[in-house]
Design a protein around this motif. Sequence first.
Motif, mmCIF file in Angstrom:
data_model
loop_
_atom_site.group_PDB
_atom_site.id
_atom_site.type_symbol
_atom_site.label_atom_id
_atom_site.label_comp_id
_atom_site.label_asym_id
_atom_site.label_seq_id
_atom_site.Cartn_x
_atom_site.Cartn_y
_atom_site.Cartn_z
ATOM 1 N N GLY A 243 0.803 -1.333 -0.250
ATOM 2 C CA GLY A 243 -0.062 -0.032 -0.061
ATOM 3 C C GLY A 243 0.906 1.284 0.058
ATOM 4 N N PHE A 244 1.869 1.050 0.793
ATOM 5 C CA PHE A 244 2.696 2.528 1.029
ATOM 6 C C PHE A 244 3.229 2.620 -0.307
ATOM 7 N N PRO A 245 4.061 1.836 -1.074
ATOM 8 C CA PRO A 245 4.905 2.162 -2.220
ATOM 9 C C PRO A 245 3.854 2.399 -3.279
ATOM 10 N N PHE A 246 2.519 1.802 -3.363
ATOM 11 C CA PHE A 246 1.338 2.168 -4.289
ATOM 12 C C PHE A 246 0.967 3.530 -4.351
ATOM 13 N N LEU A 247 0.831 4.060 -3.033
ATOM 14 C CA LEU A 247 0.437 5.441 -2.750
ATOM 15 C C LEU A 247 1.513 6.548 -3.143
ATOM 16 N N THR A 248 2.643 6.351 -2.677
ATOM 17 C CA THR A 248 3.845 7.069 -2.937
ATOM 18 C C THR A 248 4.583 7.049 -4.276
ATOM 19 N N GLY A 250 3.322 4.920 -6.992
ATOM 20 C CA GLY A 250 2.358 4.859 -8.105
ATOM 21 C C GLY A 250 1.599 5.819 -8.234
ATOM 22 N N GLN A 251 1.002 6.648 -7.038
ATOM 23 C CA GLN A 251 -0.003 7.630 -7.121
ATOM 24 C C GLN A 251 0.544 8.953 -6.893
ATOM 25 N N GLY A 252 1.893 8.988 -6.526
ATOM 26 C CA GLY A 252 2.670 10.307 -6.304
ATOM 27 C C GLY A 252 2.231 11.059 -4.972
ATOM 28 N N MET A 253 1.653 10.332 -4.086
ATOM 29 C CA MET A 253 1.695 10.800 -2.858
ATOM 30 C C MET A 253 2.894 11.227 -2.076
ATOM 31 N N SER A 254 2.912 12.001 -0.907
ATOM 32 C CA SER A 254 3.884 12.244 -0.114
ATOM 33 C C SER A 254 3.853 11.236 0.988
ATOM 34 N N ALA A 255 5.035 10.836 1.349
ATOM 35 C CA ALA A 255 5.138 9.745 2.550
ATOM 36 C C ALA A 255 4.246 9.957 3.647
ATOM 37 N N GLY A 256 3.983 11.465 3.996
ATOM 38 C CA GLY A 256 3.200 11.664 4.987
ATOM 39 C C GLY A 256 1.802 11.469 4.731
ATOM 40 N N GLY A 257 1.357 11.950 3.645
ATOM 41 C CA GLY A 257 0.065 11.548 2.969
ATOM 42 C C GLY A 257 -0.362 10.034 3.216
ATOM 43 N N ALA A 258 0.512 9.296 2.469
ATOM 44 C CA ALA A 258 0.465 7.962 2.552
ATOM 45 C C ALA A 258 0.138 7.212 4.041
ATOM 46 N N ALA A 259 1.156 7.587 4.860
ATOM 47 C CA ALA A 259 1.004 7.241 6.296
ATOM 48 C C ALA A 259 -0.329 7.571 6.758
ATOM 49 N N THR A 260 -0.894 8.885 6.446
ATOM 50 C CA THR A 260 -2.221 9.249 6.855
ATOM 51 C C THR A 260 -3.334 8.399 6.567
ATOM 52 N N LEU A 261 -3.322 7.941 5.141
ATOM 53 C CA LEU A 261 -4.156 7.064 4.610
ATOM 54 C C LEU A 261 -4.306 5.626 5.230
ATOM 55 N N ALA A 312 -4.917 8.127 -9.728
ATOM 56 C CA ALA A 312 -6.575 8.369 -8.911
ATOM 57 C C ALA A 312 -6.485 9.778 -8.431
ATOM 58 N N PRO A 313 -7.773 10.341 -8.244
ATOM 59 C CA PRO A 313 -7.857 11.553 -7.342
ATOM 60 C C PRO A 313 -7.827 11.238 -5.884
ATOM 61 N N LEU A 314 -7.518 12.165 -5.148
ATOM 62 C CA LEU A 314 -7.371 11.911 -3.658
ATOM 63 C C LEU A 314 -8.674 11.307 -2.944
ATOM 64 N N TRP A 315 -9.707 11.984 -3.421
ATOM 65 C CA TRP A 315 -10.914 11.298 -2.848
ATOM 66 C C TRP A 315 -11.322 9.976 -3.004
ATOM 67 N N LEU A 316 -11.060 9.392 -4.366
ATOM 68 C CA LEU A 316 -10.931 8.124 -4.710
ATOM 69 C C LEU A 316 -10.032 7.268 -3.624
ATOM 70 N N LEU A 317 -8.804 7.433 -3.584
ATOM 71 C CA LEU A 317 -7.998 6.669 -2.831
ATOM 72 C C LEU A 317 -8.385 6.694 -1.375
ATOM 73 N N VAL A 318 -9.075 7.846 -0.850
ATOM 74 C CA VAL A 318 -9.530 7.926 0.416
ATOM 75 C C VAL A 318 -10.718 6.795 0.489
#
Length: 448
Positions: A243-248, A250-261, A312-318
Amino acid sequence: MTSPATDRAPRRAYVVWLIALVAYAVAVFHRGSLGVAGIEAQERFSAGASAISLFLVLQLVVYAGLQVPVGVALDRFGSRRMIVAGAATMAVGQLVLALAHDVPTAVLARVLVGAGDAMTFISVLRLVPLWFPGRTVPVITQLTGLLGQFGQIVAAYPLVALLHSAGWTPTFVGAAAVGVLVGVLVLVTLTDAPPGTAVPVPAGLAEVRSNLVATWREPGTRIGLFTHLVTQFSGTVFALLWGFPFLTTGQGMSAGGAATLLTLLVVVGMGFGPLVGRLVGRWPLRRSDLVFGILAITATIWTVVLLWPGRAPLWLLVVLVVVLGTNGPGSMIGFDFARTENPVERSGSASGLVNVGGFLASLLTVLAIGFVLDVLTPGSSTDYSLDAFRAAFAVQYVFWAIGLVGVLTHRRQLRARMARDGVVIAPLVVAARARLRGGSAYRPRDDG
């Protein structure tokens, strides 16, 4: 002592449960510690995605493979000894990982973590029906599985922060120290059962084999296994490693954003779990319907995310993470099937068999995702493309199909057996009485 007629658990029951819950949360922390350090592990050990997947795969192989032996040992030795042994084993594993500089040593470390982890969860679950009255058991069981996920939050935030500030070795030495402290806490304070509880005579080898066969032949055990399989693996794989690599990446999120999700995933599970527990307790013959609902919404949201053009947009990842948060509570329904359809003296082995399902699917999915990512990514690069992640996560559909067929097949067998036993005449009364008795609707019968 909690009797079947008691409506409230004694205060001591909550103390025992909280101590065991801390031990389980620490086990979850150990289990998830590599997932949030996956990129750092690749750099430290000069390993690709398949090698890092192997760390977790072997950890889960050991976890799943030990479930039945641990269940048998749990029925013989009790929860306290098994939890202490698990805490000590995981602490040694984290210490080995802290000092490791090569892949074989790191693999050994995660194998030790998997072995200790295998001793913990079902040992904690076994305490619940011994200390709490039957009507509260499904809810306390759900809370156990979900509040224990605080360990994942600790892995996602403090461990990552310490890893970035102090480095690899101090971080995992600290993790080992936490394991030692928990083992001492359990050894000093935990009690297996209320005073006056009859302790069953340890079974001999022949009886152990007979009990295992009888436990497996029970359709309630098998539907529990496939329930655990089909609902658990997607959220587990996402939280533990990919999940963490997919979000950071693959989806271009920051490490902090991925940890929050990832934290949101845990929080949603905590909120959803008690609701599932109440629904299971109120409508025990509709447990499989809950399983089908969780499966349908999980597969649907993954389909939307994987087919979305571009990132994917942030809302969809949420939304994805919120849906994955339902997977843990859904998998706990499998233990409820095993608990209500097996006698108390087989509860450890029944829970162990159920627990194999989800973790077997998880380890195979982790390995398959790592393999696909390596095939679609040149060289030893960790810069995985979004398309590579899409192809990799598509392997989940195979395991959803296997789990769905298993639940449907064994639900039909369970209902046929219940019809032979005459349970269908008054099913809700029988199920309600089972919960008030403290857990099992089992009656000795000749399966011919």
